[in-house]
Motif scaffolding. Structure first.
Motif, PDB file in Angstrom:
ATOM      1  N   TYR A 139       0.842  -1.200   0.000  1.00  0.00           N
ATOM      2  CA  TYR A 139       0.000   0.000   0.000  1.00  0.00           C
ATOM      3  C   TYR A 139       0.876   1.250   0.000  1.00  0.00           C
ATOM      4  N   THR A 140       0.335   2.327  -0.591  1.00  0.00           N
ATOM      5  CA  THR A 140       0.975   3.629  -0.444  1.00  0.00           C
ATOM      6  C   THR A 140       0.613   4.197   0.917  1.00  0.00           C
TER       7      THR A 140
ATOM      8  N   ALA B 134      -0.961   6.736   1.374  1.00  0.00           N
ATOM      9  CA  ALA B 134      -2.303   7.307   1.251  1.00  0.00           C
ATOM     10  C   ALA B 134      -3.368   6.239   1.403  1.00  0.00           C
ATOM     11  N   GLY B 135      -2.963   4.952   1.534  1.00  0.00           N
ATOM     12  CA  GLY B 135      -3.912   3.872   1.751  1.00  0.00           C
ATOM     13  C   GLY B 135      -4.376   3.178   0.489  1.00  0.00           C
ATOM     14  N   THR B 136      -3.700   3.393  -0.639  1.00  0.00           N
ATOM     15  CA  THR B 136      -4.094   2.745  -1.895  1.00  0.00           C
ATOM     16  C   THR B 136      -3.292   1.465  -2.102  1.00  0.00           C
ATOM     17  N   ARG B 137      -4.001   0.376  -2.353  1.00  0.00           N
ATOM     18  CA  ARG B 137      -3.307  -0.885  -2.618  1.00  0.00           C
ATOM     19  C   ARG B 137      -2.744  -0.861  -4.039  1.00  0.00           C
ATOM     20  N   VAL B 138      -1.447  -1.127  -4.170  1.00  0.00           N
ATOM     21  CA  VAL B 138      -0.800  -1.084  -5.480  1.00  0.00           C
ATOM     22  C   VAL B 138      -0.318  -2.456  -5.931  1.00  0.00           C
ATOM     23  N   ALA B 139      -0.307  -3.451  -5.010  1.00  0.00           N
ATOM     24  CA  ALA B 139       0.117  -4.804  -5.382  1.00  0.00           C
ATOM     25  C   ALA B 139      -0.415  -5.787  -4.347  1.00  0.00           C
ATOM     26  N   VAL B 140      -0.623  -7.047  -4.767  1.00  0.00           N
ATOM     27  CA  VAL B 140      -1.134  -8.072  -3.859  1.00  0.00           C
ATOM     28  C   VAL B 140      -0.572  -9.430  -4.286  1.00  0.00           C
TER      29      VAL B 140
ATOM     30  N   GLY C 230      -4.986  -2.349  10.976  1.00  0.00           N
ATOM     31  CA  GLY C 230      -5.916  -1.814   9.990  1.00  0.00           C
ATOM     32  C   GLY C 230      -7.331  -2.271  10.251  1.00  0.00           C
ATOM     33  N   PRO C 231      -8.163  -2.264   9.216  1.00  0.00           N
ATOM     34  CA  PRO C 231      -9.564  -2.656   9.383  1.00  0.00           C
ATOM     35  C   PRO C 231      -9.700  -4.128   9.774  1.00  0.00           C
TER      36      PRO C 231
ATOM     37  N   ALA D 201      -9.131  -2.626  -1.467  1.00  0.00           N
ATOM     38  CA  ALA D 201      -8.444  -1.809  -2.483  1.00  0.00           C
ATOM     39  C   ALA D 201      -7.919  -0.514  -1.892  1.00  0.00           C
ATOM     40  N   SER D 202      -8.552  -0.019  -0.846  1.00  0.00           N
ATOM     41  CA  SER D 202      -8.064   1.192  -0.184  1.00  0.00           C
ATOM     42  C   SER D 202      -8.414   1.127   1.299  1.00  0.00           C
ATOM     43  N   ILE D 203      -7.616   1.824   2.095  1.00  0.00           N
ATOM     44  CA  ILE D 203      -7.797   1.855   3.552  1.00  0.00           C
ATOM     45  C   ILE D 203      -7.812   3.308   3.997  1.00  0.00           C
ATOM     46  N   ASN D 204      -8.751   3.631   4.848  1.00  0.00           N
ATOM     47  CA  ASN D 204      -8.808   4.970   5.435  1.00  0.00           C
ATOM     48  C   ASN D 204      -7.692   5.091   6.461  1.00  0.00           C
ATOM     49  N   MET D 205      -6.654   5.854   6.107  1.00  0.00           N
ATOM     50  CA  MET D 205      -5.482   5.918   6.973  1.00  0.00           C
ATOM     51  C   MET D 205      -5.757   6.659   8.276  1.00  0.00           C
TER      52      MET D 205
END
Length: 402
Positions: free
Chosen positions: A297-298, A300-306, A374-375, A383-387
């Protein structure tokens, strides 16, 4: 010179007076050159001189027995001929000091004299105005609006096209011919050399030289993520970065099922990430298929790879090098490695410590946390997490990238 008179059927009005022109300069005389053999004696041409400043008086500059025919018509025309019904030269006085040629050809001072009737007339010659210039009314129409006031620096001669110190021409493709382009090899490089051997490097969308065009500098420089105090670092283990040194691993942590754990790592240079590393001290049991993952994740909470599903891999202990479904071109900076597991018994993941959450995250909060929770209740990595919603974690899990 004696005066002459020639009675003849051609003479329309008897001319009895001829003036001696010896006192007149050449500029004062308009000379009629009658070179025809009919007006010659012993091969010498007859010349008739007309004083411009007086009336229609003439002198004949020839032997006394020459027989040119001269006449003055009632309307003032002065005619020269050979006695036939047609004169060879006819002059007409059109002003106090101006004679116009009606027929034939005249010369003055050895130069051809222009027929005044042709000045400013069709198929004649252009006149000049008081400024010595052709009047605009006598200029042809043009598409560029050419006028006397504009015909200076606005236009060039056709001879300047393609000539030294002139202007370049254009070929059939509206391009400057290569023969008129200077040699620029000392100033510019050919586009064919970009990214080519012995050429020049290109720049990517971030105005950086692509990694693929940078030579292997492993033997010249120390890897940025490697410790510089002669201690082992991630580069010694084939990794780009890690959360903590391997020598510090002495504990483990076991998150709840569906709970996402997030660990921050730092990349000192751009790299292409293909794997995530972890270590298990206790395996999981009855792990749920397609609900066990690790990812990147960045901040900013964006998933970029899995990664692919790890339910089988996490059923055993030891080193886990997990492949990403798609390699990620990571810029230099901070990232979070996250993981989630679901099943009957969640694995225990190796950590440096598992004690106080405040001790692991002293002085930082939110997206600046190094170890975070995290959550919860997740069957996969979102796909995204509220940081703003993450909280400090108590286990310093070991994770790495390569």
């Amino acid at each position: 010179m004696a005066p002459y008179s020639y009675p003849d059927a051609f003479v329309q009005e008897q001319l009895t007076t001829f003036e001696d022109t010896t006192s007149l300069s050449a500029a004062d005389l308009l000379t009629v050159g009658l070179a025809d053999a009919r007006y010659q004696r012993l091969g010498q041409a007859v010349h008739l001189s007309i004083p411009l400043s007086s009336g229609p008086a003439l002198t004949v500059q020839q032997d006394t027995d020459s027989q040119p025919r001269v006449a003055v018509s009632p309307d003032g025309d002065i005619a020269f001929g050979d006695g036939t019904s047609d004169p060879d030269v006819v002059l007409r006085r059109v002003g106090p000091n101006t004679l116009a040629v009606v027929e034939g050809t005249l010369s003055q001072g050895g130069q051809a004299v222009l027929d005044a009737s042709k000045v400013g007339a069709a198929n004649g010659v252009a006149a000049l105005d008081a400024n010595g210039q052709v009047p605009s009314a006598q200029l042809p129409p043009t598409n560029v609006g050419l006028s006397q006031a504009q015909a200076d620096a606005r236009y060039i001669l056709q001879t300047a096209a393609g000539a030294a110190s002139g202007v370049a021409t254009l070929n059939a493709s509206s391009k400057i011919p290569t023969t008129q382009v200077p040699d620029l090899s000392g100033t510019y490089v050919a586009t064919s050399t970009r990214g080519a051997a012995s050429g020049v490097a290109t720049l990517d969308s971030a105005s950086k030289v692509p990694v693929s065009q940078i030579p292997d500098l492993a033997n010249t420089y120390v890897t940025a993520s490697t410790n510089l105090d002669n201690q082992y670092g991630p580069g010694d283990h084939g990794m780009f970065t890690w959360s903590c040194g391997l020598e510090h691993l002495r504990s483990s942590g076991q998150p709840e099922a569906g709970g996402v754990r997030m660990i921050k790592v730092r990349l000192k240079r751009p790299v292409t990430v293909g794997w995530i590393w972890m270590h298990l001290t206790a395996s999981g049991t009855s792990l749920t298929a397609n609900q066990c993952f690790a990812g990147l994740y960045t901040t900013a909470g964006t998933r970029v790879a899995v990664t692919v599903d790890q339910s089988t891999a996490w059923s055993t202990i030891g080193e886990k090098k997990m492949s990403l479904t798609t390699p990620y071109n990571a810029a230099a900076g901070d990232y979070f490695i996250a993981f989630v597991a679901n099943g009957t018994t969640i694995p225990q993941f190796t950590a440096a410590s598992n004690n106080s959450s405040s001790g692991l995250n002293m002085g930082v909060t939110g997206a600046s946390l190094r170890f975070a929770n995290g959550p919860t209740g997740q069957a996969s990595l979102p796909a995204s997490i509220n940081m703003a919603s993450i909280s400090p974690g108590s286990a310093s899990y070991f994770v790495a990238l390569s």
